[in-house]
Structures are given as structure tokens and as C-alpha cells.
Motif scaffolding. Structure first.
Motif, PDB file in Angstrom:
ATOM      1  N   UNK A 151      39.401  29.203  94.929  1.00  0.00           N
ATOM      2  CA  UNK A 151      39.452  30.399  94.582  1.00  0.00           C
ATOM      3  C   UNK A 151      39.870  30.627  93.069  1.00  0.00           C
ATOM      4  N   UNK A 152      39.472  29.779  92.138  1.00  0.00           N
ATOM      5  CA  UNK A 152      39.751  29.894  90.657  1.00  0.00           C
ATOM      6  C   UNK A 152      41.206  29.294  90.396  1.00  0.00           C
ATOM      7  N   UNK A 153      41.258  29.116  88.933  1.00  0.00           N
ATOM      8  CA  UNK A 153      42.477  28.336  88.392  1.00  0.00           C
ATOM      9  C   UNK A 153      42.156  26.836  88.582  1.00  0.00           C
ATOM     10  N   UNK A 154      41.268  26.384  88.554  1.00  0.00           N
ATOM     11  CA  UNK A 154      40.976  24.898  88.844  1.00  0.00           C
ATOM     12  C   UNK A 154      41.822  24.257  87.745  1.00  0.00           C
ATOM     13  N   UNK A 155      41.862  24.635  86.423  1.00  0.00           N
ATOM     14  CA  UNK A 155      42.717  23.741  85.553  1.00  0.00           C
ATOM     15  C   UNK A 155      43.796  25.020  85.343  1.00  0.00           C
ATOM     16  N   UNK A 156      44.863  24.397  84.544  1.00  0.00           N
ATOM     17  CA  UNK A 156      46.129  25.367  84.149  1.00  0.00           C
ATOM     18  C   UNK A 156      45.786  25.814  82.833  1.00  0.00           C
ATOM     19  N   UNK A 157      44.996  25.279  82.042  1.00  0.00           N
ATOM     20  CA  UNK A 157      44.688  25.972  80.863  1.00  0.00           C
ATOM     21  C   UNK A 157      43.398  25.845  80.253  1.00  0.00           C
ATOM     22  N   UNK A 158      42.857  26.628  79.527  1.00  0.00           N
ATOM     23  CA  UNK A 158      41.334  26.819  78.992  1.00  0.00           C
ATOM     24  C   UNK A 158      40.981  25.490  78.299  1.00  0.00           C
ATOM     25  N   UNK A 159      41.837  24.964  77.725  1.00  0.00           N
ATOM     26  CA  UNK A 159      41.875  23.680  77.038  1.00  0.00           C
ATOM     27  C   UNK A 159      42.478  22.404  77.815  1.00  0.00           C
ATOM     28  N   UNK A 160      42.030  21.873  78.764  1.00  0.00           N
ATOM     29  CA  UNK A 160      42.703  20.993  79.476  1.00  0.00           C
ATOM     30  C   UNK A 160      42.672  19.715  79.023  1.00  0.00           C
ATOM     31  N   UNK A 161      43.618  19.000  79.160  1.00  0.00           N
ATOM     32  CA  UNK A 161      43.539  17.658  78.432  1.00  0.00           C
ATOM     33  C   UNK A 161      42.626  16.618  79.006  1.00  0.00           C
ATOM     34  N   UNK A 162      42.271  15.593  78.265  1.00  0.00           N
ATOM     35  CA  UNK A 162      41.303  14.529  78.786  1.00  0.00           C
ATOM     36  C   UNK A 162      41.766  14.075  80.328  1.00  0.00           C
ATOM     37  N   UNK A 163      43.195  13.800  80.397  1.00  0.00           N
ATOM     38  CA  UNK A 163      43.499  13.392  81.597  1.00  0.00           C
ATOM     39  C   UNK A 163      43.399  14.346  82.783  1.00  0.00           C
TER      40      UNK A 163
END
Lengths: 374, 374
Positions: free
Chosen positions: A46-58
Motif C-alpha cells: 500500500x504505497x511508499x515502495x521507495x523512500x524517495x522519488x529519486x531512488x539510488x541505483x542500489x
């Protein structure tokens, strides 16, 4: 059917500078094992799969691996939405292809009105949205806040309700009556605002994301799953986990997750904390928020504690030693250096200098004056 | 079979600050039309889909739209690789799902050895790679440069060759003997280095990306398609387009693309450039690199030219007016201000000050001295 409800993975997140990749992988493996053991028919994220809109390559590589594992390897359907931390546009990459393997990913408001039709349930995927997006979608500038938007959204969703099925909503917002912690973006201030729980009453279950504790909201038909990992000291007390939902009777079961290193709040004095008999009972590499009850200065306190506890994420004084050295309004110019030192010591240590300390201080001041005059 | 070969889309690229989105969409629509009209069996994109490893949301949305259009709407197979401008990890998102609709995207060296098997051809997708990646893949630190790596790669690829089929290689590198322009990253310096063309001799066609002009390399069996859009003034002379390859006889046809606004080099004097009879013959909103042949100073020259030519991307003087004001080695301290001014004027304008100009200068200097002393 049986569904697993999780949210707020925040892949890429760090904890006071510490890399949480291993924690996130560890939690993921438990989620996968729970899903397989319970033979769930799908996994809700239910959302926020990533911590930020520009996730690192890792972070990209890590989330890609996890999703591929669940959906392609384990052949589990996935029902996911973008959260306020995700870039909806970036996350949407590939989405039209994913449906072929029952990975449903909604990132735009318009997608919320095309429920996924399963045997006995309909799943509505409502991605995180802002008021202006609802205004645009409904072409109605009179929609002034997310609560008003949500009323319109639910009304439209209900036109798609199949009376022979149960309705499940997957959403990412702050539900009215919820409690927040430090690690959640405070959307109330100029952001999403709150959605009254009564707007959710027409759904048999609302699988929520956004708040990181499973107990943030108690409604008959709506739950936050919370994050799988603790992301701040204010989450130290939370039991992390996921929900299992049985759609036959809409019963739910909470399945706990365990961390590699926990986030723990410790409050004690320096002597105890550095006593082997004391810390021998602790898991010293937990992520620790330490509150010292000592009132006296301790030289190199952080470095000395880190020799025992390598993952200290915060160090405070119970009496506010480090943070509450208030400005004095006294007439400082008319006090002697020794008096000023005594005032300062009394302020932070809650007692006067001893005679020995005063002698040391006087000697040091005398020496300093001599150096200055030479 | 018939294949369309393109490369170096560089989605998100700007031209001296100008947004190229409209140009890139315009070129894409022509590529799509060529592919559909020629009834191609697939579209090769030989790397550098994005201009940067961290593309903007706008660029992500644009490329996603293009790929979805070709592959999902037009149902054209796509054979693509990552280039040096792409983040292989980010670009790989979703790739395992794409194959279901015949969109093959290789971003890792290991994928180069699993050719896509079609009726009469094998397509080997070799993404951009660096020497250390070949060292790791072959577990051989003795591989010292990309040429050595490529020899090993080709040897391994040949073990997969089917004698009943033709072999096509899709790759992104600098092939020895190629000519470069300003807008290509110069990989020769500390980067990829060059791959000798003779290493490519075992393939029936090598569809190359990296260099932006179709004429950068002339080999019997290898071609750059070039970029669909001009990305620098040094590409002004290039005819942009795509190749159509017929695998029955390995014949190839170049299909030109036309821009909305071209990139053009103009060399003339200011009087002509601002003469309506002159610029009435030109497409004034092309992206212009202007070289002025005038030798005298022209007040506000760029602003005045921009009133006629809004998209000037560079302005130079044929005699190097702006760039070649060399440091004098004369003994400046012993010259009068007026002599220094005359030297400067002579240097840039190639003639002495007139008597009238000298009088103006002397009056200005006198006034300046008076102000300084008051």
C-alpha cells in the motif's frame, strides 16, 4: 481468498546514517515466507515502495529483485500503489507489462476506478494523490481538500461495486484518528491532510499505507500494516509485521516480523551502561537511542559508549544536559571568571564546584592570564 | 525479415539550453511511421535511450510512452541495449516482463550470450560494457582493454552461432576508424577505447550505437544509425535517419528523418544577417550557430540577432574576435592609457583608432581622471 497486506517498504531508507539494506532484505524474506506458508492469493503493497522519488541505483536493484522474486519466481499476484515518497512517473515504468503476470501497479488516480475483479472480491487501487490531481480528474476546482476529493472518489468507486463480491480498497493517506511517529512525513501540514474514517465505511477492508505502526488506526474495516522495518526511534515500541486477510469472513491475523538489529531506547547512567554485567544482558549491536541519566560531564562519552554499542543512533541526557544550556540574563560583566565557571557547572551538573575543583580552576585561570600577558 | 536500426535517442537531452522534447517526439513519430510502412519485423535501438543515468521524470514519461507505443500499440518487437549514457540498472526495471511482448532489453554483459532466435537470424544484444565488467564476467584480470574483451566476447558468441541463420550484433561502442563529433562522449580518453572493426567480421550485420552520424564508420557489415536528432553544431552537416535492413540479402536502405527546426551553421556579416532580403530566404527559427565575419565591435550584437533568429545556440567571430584576445607580453606599465586602448582596438578590429575616436577616448580619460581625483 487470502491476502497479505504490507506497505511502506521505503527501499533505500537509512537510519541515522546506517544502511538498512540488510534489514530490508531480512524483512522481505520473512514476508515472502509468510506469503508462501499461508498460501496467499496475492500481496498488497500500500504505497511508499521507495523512500524517495529519486531512488539510488542500489535501491532500484533491490526493489526490482524483490518484486521479481514475489511475482515471477513465486508467482504471487501483487496489488500495489504509489505512495507520497514514490515518484509515480518513475514507478510506473513497465506497469502495462506487469499485468500479464498479475502484478497490478496503480500510480494514477484514473486507475482507481477500474477494480481488479477476482472470484469473490474487487480490489480498488487508489494511489497517493494530491487535491489538485482530484480537481483535474473530476474537472472541479471546488474540491478544496483531500477529504472532499475522497468523498467524490468513493462515490465513483461505488458505481463499480459488484453486490456479489466484497470490496477491498488499497490506499495511502492519513486516516483521521491515526497516530503519527517521527519517521512519517507529516502530510497534515500543507500536504495530504486527513481522510475521515467514515468515508471508508463502504469497503469490507481498507489496506492502508503511510503510517508506520499497525496500531495507528483502529477501525472495524481499516488497518495500517505499518512498515516492515523500524525507521526511527519513535518506532522503537512498535511490533512490525504484516496482516493476513481472509476474504471469506474478512478475518485478519497479524504476523510479526523480527529485525536483525532492533531499534531500542535505553535509559540509564554511564556506570551501568559500561558495566559488563549490564551490557552482557543486551544485544549491543541494536540501533540504540541512549538517554543518560548522569548529571555530570563525561569525557568522550559518545566514543566510549560506541566501543560497547556500535550502532548508537542518538544520545541524550535525561536532564537535558546537552540541549538546555539556557542563556543567562545575569550581568555577566560584573562576575569573576571563577564565579561564571561555578554558575555554569551548577547549571549543568545541579551542584556547586568542590573546593578541589575550585583550586584547579583558579590555578588554570592564573596560568591562562600569565600566558596572555607574556 | 526486415529490421529498423536506430540508436542514440538521448531522451531528455537539451541543445544549448533548448528543450528538444518536441524534436524527439517528431523524430519518433517518423521512425514509427517508417517502421509501420516498411512492415518491419522489429526495431533495434542500439543504446543511449536516455541522455543521462538519472533521467528527469519528463524524460522517463516520454521514453515510456514511445516504447509502449511501438511495442504494445504497434506490436513491433524491440531489440534494445543500454548505452554509456544509460544507467543499466535503472533501465533494466521491468525487463523480465517485456519479453512476453517481444521487447528484448539487454543491460548486462551476461545477456549477450543468449541470442534471440528468429526464423532466419540470431540477434546478439551486447550492452555497453567497461573493461572491468568483462574481467569480472570472464574472471580474467588479464583482459586489459575493451578490444581484448571484445575478442573474448565474440569467441563466446560464436559458440552460439547457428550455421543455418544469419547473425546480427547490436552493440554500443567506438569502432576503430570512426569519426566523432562534439556531442558524443569521448570514450577514447580513459573510457571504452576503440574496438577494431575486424573483430566484427563474423557477423552479417552489426547495428551500432554511440556515434551520432550514419557516416562515422564505413565497413561492409557494420553501421552506425546515428541519432534521430542533431545534438550539437558539429552535427549540423549530418543527414539524420534510420537504416532498414533486409536479412534475406542483408541489403540496407537509409531512411532520412527531418527536424522541426534544423541545426544550421551560418557564416556572414552583420549587415547581411540583419537584411530582410537575406533572412527572408532562411528558416529563422532553426537552431543557429552564427559566425560573424565582421571585424568591428557591434553593440548588443546577440540581442539584435535574436530579434530575427530566436534560437541562436552559438555566436562567434570568424577572426576570433571574442575568443582570441591574447595576453600581451609588452611592458604595459610604460604605455599611456590611450596607447593601450589603441593597441587593444588594433588587435581586435585590425585597424587603428581614427582621429575622431582618439579625441573621444582622450576626453573620456580626462573626465575619468578628474572624477578619480575629486
Amino acid at each position: 481468498m487470502r491476502l497479505l497486506h504490507t506497505a511502506d517498504w521505503h527501499i533505500g531508507r537509512r537510519l541515522h546514517g546506517f544502511d538498512l539494506t540488510a534489514e530490508q532484505e531480512h524483512a522481505f524474506k520473512q514476508i515472502e515466507a509468510i506469503a508462501l506458508e499461508a498460501k496467499v492469493d496475492g500481496v498488497i503493497i500500500a504505497g511508499d515502495l521507495y523512500d524517495r522519488s529519486l531512488p539510488s541505483e542500489q535501491a532500484v536493484a533491490l526493489l526490482n529483485d524483490m518484486i521479481q522474486r514475489l511475482n515471477l519466481h513465486d508467482q504471487l499476484p501483487i496489488y500495489a500503489i504509489s505512495g507520497n515518497h514514490d515518484s509515480a512517473i518513475r514507478l510506473a515504468t513497465g506497469a502495462p507489462w506487469y499485468q500479464a503476470t498479475n502484478y497490478y501497479l496503480a500510480t494514477e488516480l484514473a486507475q482507481a476506478f477500474e477494480p481488479i475483479e477476482l472470484t469473490d472480491i474487487q480490489i480498488f487501487l487508489l494511489p497517493y494523490f494530491e487535491t489538485f490531481q482530484a480537481q483535474q480528474y473530476f474537472n472541479d476546482p471546488a474540491i478544496k481538500n483531500v477529504a472532499a476529493a475522497m468523498a467524490r472518489i468513493v462515490t465513483r468507486m461505488k458505481t463499480k461495486f459488484d453486490a456479489d463480491k466484497r470490496q477491498i480498497l488499497v490506499a495511502h493517506f492519513f486516516a483521521d484518528g491515526s497516530a503519527t511517529t517521527d519517521s512519517e512525513t507529516q502530510l497534515k501540514v500543507g500536504g495530504l491532510g486527513a481522510i475521515p474514517v467514515n468515508l471508508l465505511q463502504d469497503f469490507d477492508y481498507v489496506a492502508l499505507g503511510h503510517l508506520h505502526g499497525k496500531d495507528a488506526l483502529h477501525a472495524d474495516n481499516a488497518r495500517y500494516s505499518g512498515s516492515p522495518v523500524k525507521f526511527s526511534l519513535s518506532e522503537a515500541h512498535q511490533q512490525k509485521g504484516v496482516w493476513l486477510i481472509d476474504t471469506a469472513d474478512m478475518s485478519r491475523t497479524f504476523k510479526p516480523l523480527t529485525p536483525i538489529n532492533d531499534v531500542v531506547q535505553l535509559t540509564d547512567n554511564f556506570a551501568n551502561l559500561t558495566d559488563p554485567d549490564y551490557y552482557g544482558q543486551l544485544k549491543c549491536d541494536d540501533y540504540l537511542g541512549i538517554t543518560l541519566t548522569d548529571t555530570k560531564p563525561i569525557v568522550n562519552v559518545l566514543a566510549r559508549l560506541r566501543e560497547i554499542y556500535p550502532n548508537i543512533i542518538s544520545l541524550e541526557r535525561a536532564q537535558g544536559y546537552t540541549t538546555q544550556v539556557a542563556m543567562q540574563t545575569l550581568d555577566l560583566a560584573h562576575k569573576s571568571p571563577l564565579d561564571l565557571l561555578n554558575d555554569f557547572y551548577e547549571h549543568v551538573a545541579k551542584e556547586d564546584l568542590t573546593e578541589q575543583q575550585k583550586q584547579w580552576a583558579a590555578a588554570a585561570l592564573k596560568q591562562a592570564n600569565e600566558v596572555q600577558q607574556s
